[in-house]
Every structure is written in C-alpha cells, then in structure tokens.
Motif scaffolding. Sequence first.
Motif, PDB file in Angstrom:
ATOM      1  N   TRP A   1      19.447  30.077 -16.550  1.00 19.36           N
ATOM      2  CA  TRP A   1      18.423  30.283 -17.575  1.00 19.36           C
ATOM      3  C   TRP A   1      17.899  28.979 -18.181  1.00 19.36           C
ATOM      4  O   TRP A   1      17.025  28.992 -19.035  1.00 19.36           O
ATOM      5  CB  TRP A   1      18.930  31.212 -18.683  1.00 19.36           C
ATOM      6  N   LEU A   2      18.431  27.852 -17.712  1.00 16.11           N
ATOM      7  CA  LEU A   2      17.994  26.550 -18.227  1.00 16.11           C
ATOM      8  C   LEU A   2      16.711  26.129 -17.518  1.00 16.11           C
ATOM      9  O   LEU A   2      16.638  26.125 -16.291  1.00 16.11           O
ATOM     10  CB  LEU A   2      19.096  25.518 -17.989  1.00 16.11           C
ATOM     11  N   GLY A   3      15.690  25.792 -18.287  1.00 16.18           N
ATOM     12  CA  GLY A   3      14.393  25.423 -17.737  1.00 16.18           C
ATOM     13  C   GLY A   3      14.123  23.928 -17.819  1.00 16.18           C
ATOM     14  O   GLY A   3      15.034  23.105 -17.739  1.00 16.18           O
ATOM     15  N   GLU A   4      12.872  23.606 -18.056  1.00 12.18           N
ATOM     16  CA  GLU A   4      12.394  22.230 -18.079  1.00 12.18           C
ATOM     17  C   GLU A   4      13.089  21.403 -19.160  1.00 12.18           C
ATOM     18  O   GLU A   4      13.278  21.856 -20.290  1.00 12.18           O
ATOM     19  CB  GLU A   4      10.877  22.240 -18.348  1.00 12.18           C
ATOM     20  N   GLU A   5      13.451  20.158 -18.823  1.00 16.01           N
ATOM     21  CA  GLU A   5      14.041  19.266 -19.822  1.00 16.01           C
ATOM     22  C   GLU A   5      12.946  18.702 -20.719  1.00 16.01           C
ATOM     23  O   GLU A   5      11.898  18.264 -20.237  1.00 16.01           O
ATOM     24  CB  GLU A   5      14.816  18.119 -19.169  1.00 16.01           C
ATOM     25  N   VAL A   6      13.199  18.729 -22.034  1.00 18.49           N
ATOM     26  CA  VAL A   6      12.229  18.242 -23.027  1.00 18.49           C
ATOM     27  C   VAL A   6      12.885  17.239 -23.986  1.00 18.49           C
ATOM     28  O   VAL A   6      12.405  17.046 -25.101  1.00 18.49           O
ATOM     29  CB  VAL A   6      11.584  19.420 -23.800  1.00 18.49           C
ATOM     30  N   THR A   7      13.956  16.595 -23.522  1.00 19.79           N
ATOM     31  CA  THR A   7      14.735  15.689 -24.368  1.00 19.79           C
ATOM     32  C   THR A   7      13.870  14.638 -25.060  1.00 19.79           C
ATOM     33  O   THR A   7      14.014  14.403 -26.252  1.00 19.79           O
ATOM     34  CB  THR A   7      15.823  14.981 -23.535  1.00 19.79           C
ATOM     35  N   ASN A   8      12.992  13.999 -24.348  1.00 20.04           N
ATOM     36  CA  ASN A   8      12.220  12.893 -24.915  1.00 20.04           C
ATOM     37  C   ASN A   8      10.847  13.330 -25.415  1.00 20.04           C
ATOM     38  O   ASN A   8      10.007  12.499 -25.709  1.00 20.04           O
ATOM     39  CB  ASN A   8      12.087  11.768 -23.887  1.00 20.04           C
ATOM     40  N   ASP A   9      10.610  14.632 -25.530  1.00 15.00           N
ATOM     41  CA  ASP A   9       9.339  15.159 -26.015  1.00 15.00           C
ATOM     42  C   ASP A   9       9.493  15.473 -27.500  1.00 15.00           C
ATOM     43  O   ASP A   9      10.118  16.462 -27.879  1.00 15.00           O
ATOM     44  CB  ASP A   9       8.961  16.406 -25.222  1.00 15.00           C
ATOM     45  N   LYS A  10       8.931  14.619 -28.336  1.00 12.82           N
ATOM     46  CA  LYS A  10       9.119  14.725 -29.786  1.00 12.82           C
ATOM     47  C   LYS A  10       8.569  16.027 -30.368  1.00 12.82           C
ATOM     48  O   LYS A  10       8.941  16.424 -31.468  1.00 12.82           O
ATOM     49  CB  LYS A  10       8.503  13.515 -30.477  1.00 12.82           C
ATOM     50  N   ARG A  11       7.702  16.739 -29.629  1.00 13.57           N
ATOM     51  CA  ARG A  11       7.185  18.026 -30.117  1.00 13.57           C
ATOM     52  C   ARG A  11       8.306  19.038 -30.308  1.00 13.57           C
ATOM     53  O   ARG A  11       8.156  19.990 -31.081  1.00 13.57           O
ATOM     54  CB  ARG A  11       6.166  18.623 -29.142  1.00 13.57           C
ATOM     55  N   TYR A  12       9.422  18.846 -29.613  1.00 13.81           N
ATOM     56  CA  TYR A  12      10.523  19.806 -29.679  1.00 13.81           C
ATOM     57  C   TYR A  12      11.587  19.424 -30.706  1.00 13.81           C
ATOM     58  O   TYR A  12      12.604  20.093 -30.802  1.00 13.81           O
ATOM     59  CB  TYR A  12      11.135  20.004 -28.293  1.00 13.81           C
ATOM     60  N   TYR A  13      11.361  18.368 -31.477  1.00  9.91           N
ATOM     61  CA  TYR A  13      12.263  18.055 -32.577  1.00  9.91           C
ATOM     62  C   TYR A  13      11.985  19.077 -33.678  1.00  9.91           C
ATOM     63  O   TYR A  13      10.830  19.383 -33.975  1.00  9.91           O
ATOM     64  CB  TYR A  13      12.009  16.652 -33.119  1.00  9.91           C
ATOM     65  N   ASN A  14      13.026  19.582 -34.306  1.00 11.13           N
ATOM     66  CA  ASN A  14      12.834  20.545 -35.385  1.00 11.13           C
ATOM     67  C   ASN A  14      11.980  19.977 -36.513  1.00 11.13           C
ATOM     68  O   ASN A  14      11.186  20.693 -37.112  1.00 11.13           O
ATOM     69  CB  ASN A  14      14.186  21.018 -35.921  1.00 11.13           C
ATOM     70  N   SER A  15      12.119  18.682 -36.797  1.00 11.41           N
ATOM     71  CA  SER A  15      11.323  18.070 -37.861  1.00 11.41           C
ATOM     72  C   SER A  15       9.833  18.109 -37.506  1.00 11.41           C
ATOM     73  O   SER A  15       8.986  18.289 -38.379  1.00 11.41           O
ATOM     74  CB  SER A  15      11.782  16.633 -38.133  1.00 11.41           C
ATOM     75  N   TYR A  16       9.500  17.963 -36.225  1.00 11.22           N
ATOM     76  CA  TYR A  16       8.109  18.067 -35.782  1.00 11.22           C
ATOM     77  C   TYR A  16       7.646  19.525 -35.870  1.00 11.22           C
ATOM     78  O   TYR A  16       6.540  19.808 -36.350  1.00 11.22           O
ATOM     79  CB  TYR A  16       7.964  17.543 -34.346  1.00 11.22           C
ATOM     80  N   LEU A  17       8.491  20.449 -35.406  1.00  9.46           N
ATOM     81  CA  LEU A  17       8.140  21.867 -35.429  1.00  9.46           C
ATOM     82  C   LEU A  17       7.893  22.381 -36.841  1.00  9.46           C
ATOM     83  O   LEU A  17       7.120  23.314 -37.046  1.00  9.46           O
ATOM     84  CB  LEU A  17       9.252  22.693 -34.777  1.00  9.46           C
ATOM     85  N   SER A  18       8.553  21.781 -37.831  1.00 10.85           N
ATOM     86  CA  SER A  18       8.357  22.216 -39.219  1.00 10.85           C
ATOM     87  C   SER A  18       6.943  21.915 -39.695  1.00 10.85           C
ATOM     88  O   SER A  18       6.391  22.639 -40.521  1.00 10.85           O
ATOM     89  CB  SER A  18       9.393  21.571 -40.148  1.00 10.85           C
ATOM     90  N   LYS A  19       6.309  20.873 -39.159  1.00 12.15           N
ATOM     91  CA  LYS A  19       4.952  20.491 -39.562  1.00 12.15           C
ATOM     92  C   LYS A  19       3.889  20.944 -38.565  1.00 12.15           C
ATOM     93  O   LYS A  19       2.732  21.128 -38.918  1.00 12.15           O
ATOM     94  CB  LYS A  19       4.863  18.966 -39.723  1.00 12.15           C
ATOM     95  N   ASN A  20       4.280  21.081 -37.294  1.00 17.11           N
ATOM     96  CA  ASN A  20       3.355  21.441 -36.221  1.00 17.11           C
ATOM     97  C   ASN A  20       3.954  22.616 -35.443  1.00 17.11           C
ATOM     98  O   ASN A  20       4.487  22.438 -34.352  1.00 17.11           O
ATOM     99  CB  ASN A  20       3.139  20.245 -35.282  1.00 17.11           C
ATOM    100  N   PRO A  21       3.892  23.813 -36.014  1.00 13.86           N
ATOM    101  CA  PRO A  21       4.585  24.953 -35.430  1.00 13.86           C
ATOM    102  C   PRO A  21       4.108  25.287 -34.013  1.00 13.86           C
ATOM    103  O   PRO A  21       2.955  25.075 -33.656  1.00 13.86           O
ATOM    104  CB  PRO A  21       4.282  26.103 -36.383  1.00 13.86           C
ATOM    105  N   PHE A  22       5.032  25.846 -33.256  1.00 16.22           N
ATOM    106  CA  PHE A  22       4.825  26.221 -31.858  1.00 16.22           C
ATOM    107  C   PHE A  22       3.604  27.129 -31.701  1.00 16.22           C
ATOM    108  O   PHE A  22       2.875  27.019 -30.715  1.00 16.22           O
ATOM    109  CB  PHE A  22       6.104  26.919 -31.366  1.00 16.22           C
ATOM    110  N   LYS A  23       3.347  28.013 -32.650  1.00 14.42           N
ATOM    111  CA  LYS A  23       2.220  28.957 -32.531  1.00 14.42           C
ATOM    112  C   LYS A  23       0.869  28.249 -32.500  1.00 14.42           C
ATOM    113  O   LYS A  23      -0.115  28.815 -32.039  1.00 14.42           O
ATOM    114  CB  LYS A  23       2.246  29.987 -33.664  1.00 14.42           C
ATOM    115  N   ASN A  24       0.811  26.997 -32.968  1.00 13.94           N
ATOM    116  CA  ASN A  24      -0.461  26.257 -33.020  1.00 13.94           C
ATOM    117  C   ASN A  24      -0.695  25.385 -31.790  1.00 13.94           C
ATOM    118  O   ASN A  24      -1.712  24.722 -31.703  1.00 13.94           O
ATOM    119  CB  ASN A  24      -0.508  25.364 -34.259  1.00 13.94           C
ATOM    120  N   TRP A  25       0.232  25.356 -30.853  1.00 13.16           N
ATOM    121  CA  TRP A  25       0.088  24.458 -29.702  1.00 13.16           C
ATOM    122  C   TRP A  25      -0.985  24.919 -28.761  1.00 13.16           C
ATOM    123  O   TRP A  25      -1.207  25.867 -28.286  1.00 13.16           O
ATOM    124  CB  TRP A  25       1.386  24.311 -28.956  1.00 13.16           C
TER     125      TRP A  25
END
Length: 155
Positions: A131-155
């Motif tokens: 069930w493990l998919g694409e690695e997003v380790t270095n993608d800052k969009r997936y940091y919780n601090s980023y998600l708090s300001k730029n929610p996933f629904k707006n991408w």
Amino acid sequence: MLEIERKFLVTSDAYKKEAFSQKRIIQGYLNSNPERTVRVRIKENKAYLTIKGSSNTSGMSRFEWEKEIPVDEAKNLLLLCEKGVIDKTRFEVKIGNHIYEIDEFYGENEGLEMAEIELQSETELFEKPSWLGEEVTNDKRYYNSYLSKNPFKNW
C-alpha cells in the motif's frame, strides 16, 4: 535529537487492517517557519510541544525537540496558533523491524493519506508494504506545517 524519516503517499486503505494502534491527533503551529517550526499537538489524552529545525538537503533529517505538556495547557496554546489546525487519525503498522505511521487527514486536507517511517540512518534499508506509494520525503507540500496553510483540497 536528530530525526530521520521518509514520507510516502498511500495507495489503498489496506494498512487499516494491519494497524495495531490508531489515535486521533489535533495539532496547530505557533510558528510554521521551516527553519524553526513550533507545534502543539494533542494525541488522544496526551499533549506535546515540539520544535523542529530545518531539514537537510535530502529532506530526511532534521533536529527535533519534544516535551510532554498538560492537555489543558495544549488546548490554551492551540488558541494562539496560526490559522489552519491539522486534524487526522494516525494508524501504526509494524512491517519488519519498523513501524509505519500512516495519517488519514480530515477537514481541509480530507483525501490525503500519508505514511512516515523513522530510520536510524538515511541509508537504512526497510520493507515496503504493497500500500506504500510515491515517496514525497523532500516535497515540502507534504509537511504538516505547509498543509496547515495550504490545504490539500486547494491543490
């Protein structure tokens, strides 16, 4: 303390059947600057204040300091947090010698499911479940601090 972790998207909810633990988490950020993130988190009946430094170039390692605090103090600190509280359930799944933490997000981040694994070194080998998919380790969009300001629904 140095935190070494890798992040992945999740391709199915099969992990839920494998989970040995699941806990609701509410968290906010007193400071979401990536150089010194300050987070307040309530995880079930415990609360934590966490400070994280900036990530290294690979995105896998960064300084982390965490201290347990009383839940009532955390609730008061959440009132001071920046806009954009994170609401999620964390599932824990043991695969081989590691534990994956899989977050299912709600609210403005509904639809996002992400797995993290903490490692002893950046080159440590680990088993990857189906069930493990694409690695997003270095993608800052997936940091919780980023998600708090730029929610996933707006991408």
